[in-house]
Design a protein around this motif. Structure first.
Motif: not given
Length: 343
Positions: A204-206, A209-210, A217-220, A311-312
């Protein structure tokens, strides 16, 4: 007809049920052409929605064709292609007149479809108060484009609206699941200075980014320091908690700057603790609750104009006959799933 049915805690089954009929002059019968599996359905399955009634057909996010309307329905007619609102609301009580449609005083007011009355993971669905609950889809908008209008897009639009976002703000969105991405698109309409999305899942992070390269974007694990380094005042000006994880509520208020607004639209499987002694002095404003989904016509206009495109998010499409496999994929996050559409 086939209908995905809440049998008991931990158990859904695809069952045969009678086709719904008009029960009130304000009802409409909609032939469902596309529905979706939502995280809120999983909350029902896990037993964390006490209001959910065993035996009901689940599903509260759908589009379809109006097949029949009651005598008092004025805004839609048979043959119209429509989105279905997640909420049932009369449009006339105190709360509806003030835009608080989630708190409609009707016995089936608020989230009823797929929770307290039969929903739309089925071939047909009865929609009470059709004049409020249905919006006609523009001809240029596909079913896939319109699918999320009545639920997760309405949630994202409402969350961004009540968060009072300005163009000077750093906005932190916790969660990049389907509702998180819809919230992100709606926050982008406000054009804040910085948007940060916090998400634990690498896929989901990717995805963020895309599709949204200007979004941070970061992690918890890194969210606290990351937010401070990307904001002007020692934390996010606005935090939107959309994930509903075991620790995400705590993360939300900790990453907010003093006097920030923290908007919580997530559903939780467990009660959350408000540690007032720990947060004393931060002077935070909390806004919480279920979506007031009365902006669907505006959302459809934004979709028609090409300003919103979700839609993506549809990574899997499964026939109604295979919906049990769809639940397995969605619940276990298999194959990079974000959202499962059911036709």
């Amino acid at each position: 007809m086939k209908a995905m049915t809440y049998v008991e805690k931990g158990r859904f089954e695809l069952r045969e049920k009678p086709k719904p009929a008009i029960l009130d002059g304000r009802d409409a019968i909609v032939k469902v052409t596309l529905s979706s599996i939502c995280t809120s359905d999983l909350h029902i399955k896990h037993g964390s929605v006490p209001r959910a009634v065993p035996g009901i057909t689940v599903g509260h996010e759908m589009v379809g064709l109006v097949e029949e309307v009651g005598d008092d329905v004025k805004t839609v007619k048979p043959g119209d292609r429509v989105t279905v609102n997640v909420e049932t609301f009369c449009g006339e009580c105190f709360f509806c007149r003030n835009g608080f449609v989630n708190n409609c005083t009707d016995e089936n007011g608020g989230w009823a479809l797929g929770c307290r009355i039969d929903g739309g993971q089925a071939e047909y669905v009865r929609v009470p108060y059709a004049d409020q609950g249905l919006d006609v889809i523009p001809d240029s908008v596909s079913d896939e484009q319109a699918l999320f209008t009545g639920d997760i897009l309405a949630t994202g639009y409402w969350a961004s609206k009540i968060s009072e976002i300005t163009e000077e703000d750093t906005v932190l969105i916790i969660g990049a699941g389907p509702t998180g991405i819809c919230t992100l698109q709606c926050v982008m309409l406000k054009n804040p200075e910085t948007i940060i999305v916090c998400e634990k899942d690498e896929n989901r992070r990717n995805f963020v980014k895309e599709h949204y390269p200007k979004v941070c974007v970061c992690t918890p694990e890194e969210c606290g320091e990351f937010t401070i380094s990307h904001s002007r005042h020692g934390g996010a000006d606005r935090v939107l908690e959309v994930a509903g994880g075991p620790d995400t509520f705590q993360l939300a208020w900790k990453c907010a700057r003093p006097n920030a607004i923290v908007t919580v639209v997530a559903m939780y499987d467990e009660p959350q603790v408000l540690p007032l002694p720990d947060m004393y002095g931060k002077n935070l404003t909390f806004k919480t609750g279920g979506v007031d989904g009365c902006d669907c016509a505006e959302i459809l206009r934004l979709i028609e104009a090409g300003i919103i495109d979700t839609t993506p998010l549809i990574t899997h499409k499964i026939p109604l006959s295979g919906i049990e496999e769809g639940y397995r994929i969605f619940e276990n996050r298999l194959d990079g799933v974000i959202k499962v559409a059911v036709y």
